[in-house]
Enzyme design. Structure first.
Site, PDB file in Angstrom:
ATOM      1  N   HIS A  11      54.097  44.317  86.009  1.00 25.75           N
ATOM      2  CA  HIS A  11      54.070  43.254  84.994  1.00 25.75           C
ATOM      3  C   HIS A  11      53.861  43.835  83.595  1.00 25.75           C
ATOM      4  O   HIS A  11      53.401  44.970  83.416  1.00 25.75           O
ATOM      5  CB  HIS A  11      52.950  42.259  85.311  1.00 25.75           C
ATOM      6  CG  HIS A  11      51.573  42.855  85.231  1.00 25.75           C
ATOM      7  ND1 HIS A  11      50.893  43.034  84.042  1.00 25.75           N
ATOM      8  CD2 HIS A  11      50.744  43.340  86.193  1.00 25.75           C
ATOM      9  CE1 HIS A  11      49.726  43.577  84.267  1.00 25.75           C
ATOM     10  NE2 HIS A  11      49.604  43.787  85.582  1.00 25.75           N
ATOM     11  N   GLU A  89      47.552  42.007  92.918  1.00 21.93           N
ATOM     12  CA  GLU A  89      46.847  43.239  92.566  1.00 21.93           C
ATOM     13  C   GLU A  89      45.719  43.505  93.564  1.00 21.93           C
ATOM     14  O   GLU A  89      45.257  42.599  94.272  1.00 21.93           O
ATOM     15  CB  GLU A  89      46.285  43.117  91.140  1.00 21.93           C
ATOM     16  CG  GLU A  89      45.478  44.304  90.637  1.00 21.93           C
ATOM     17  CD  GLU A  89      46.257  45.610  90.594  1.00 21.93           C
ATOM     18  OE1 GLU A  89      46.662  46.088  91.674  1.00 21.93           O
ATOM     19  OE2 GLU A  89      46.422  46.165  89.489  1.00 21.93           O
TER      20      GLU A  89
END
Length: 262
Positions: A11, A89
């Site tokens: 990202h 994550e």
């Protein structure tokens, strides 16, 4: 046999990234202004590629990045984006929201290397790898089910041939020539690092000539791009990868213009 390309993108930057604060799973922050620019740059870099499948972490920094990449793409703007929590994550437990330096201090106090240390309430590296393995299994099944017409099957007695070595010329299209099936993943730095290590060390991925191991396992920058070519075979009822070829890891050529504009 089915061969497909897998492009993995981290990202774009968030304010937490800029301030060197851990986000993990509990801190769900949007992209910063720089993060939007990075995602747009990645989208322009990848604009001429056709992504047949898109899988994205369901945290907003990854979702925003994927939306911007697809919005810049000439061939994949209508491709369905699948949000998958398996791509989240690594969870950092009590360290989430705190400076990265705090995690290093916790690891030092515990007598462990920072990379191997698990803060209270966080995920171990093995747990993150297990998540990636679970995702890979579902990805393989999805690829075979959705792209049966692309199976490189051969009715001849010689059987199917293995794919050719990918051509690497420093282009966005490296490795995807004559590979019509192409999956895009948008995920996170620590998760990607664990995933790449699993592909290379456990699944014995073939690496490009001249690529050093410290480059392979280096941290992925925001919107860093990695690509693998995966050949699948069915073994009994479960698909497996008979060959995984790395094309490039953590490529960031597209970020040059972003750096110059900041």
């Amino acid at each position: 046999m089915l061969t497909f390309a897998l492009t993995i993108v981290r990202h774009g930057e968030t304010q937490y990234n800029r301030d060197k604060l851990l986000q993990g799973q509990g801190i769900d922050t949007p992209l910063s202004e720089t993060g939007h620019k990075q995602a747009a740059a990645a989208g322009r870099y990848l604009k001429d590629l056709h992504f047949t499948n898109v899988f994205v972490s369901n945290l907003q920094r990854a979702v925003q990045t994927a939306e911007i990449i697809l919005g810049n793409n000439l061939h994949s703007s209508a491709t369905e984006m699948i949000l998958d929590p398996l791509l989240r994550e690594r969870g950092f437990g009590v360290a989430e929201g705190r400076p990265k330096e705090h995690l290093k201090n916790m690891a030092n106090a515990a007598g462990q290397a920072c990379r191997d240390y698990t803060p209270p309430g966080g995920e171990t590296l093995e747990q993150v790898k297990t998540r990636f393995k679970k995702f890979l299994k579902s990805l393989y099944q999805c690829m075979l089910e959705e792209h049966r017409s692309s199976d490189q099957c051969s009715a001849s007695s010689s059987g199917p041939s293995e794919p050719e070595q990918p051509v690497i010329a420093g282009l966005a299209s490296d490795g995807v020539h004559n590979v019509p099936v192409h999956a895009l993943i948008v995920s996170h730095g620590a998760f990607i690092r664990v995933s790449v290590r699993h592909l290379v060390e456990d699944l014995q991925c073939c690496l490009p000539a001249g690529l050093k191991m410290n480059q392979v396992f280096s941290p992925c920058p925001n919107t860093g791009i990695s690509r693998f070519i995966i050949t699948l075979h069915r073994e009994e009822s479960d698909p497996r990868a008979s060959r995984i070829q790395c094309v490039f890891i953590n490529r960031k050529d597209h970020l040059d213009d972003v750096k110059n504009s900041d």
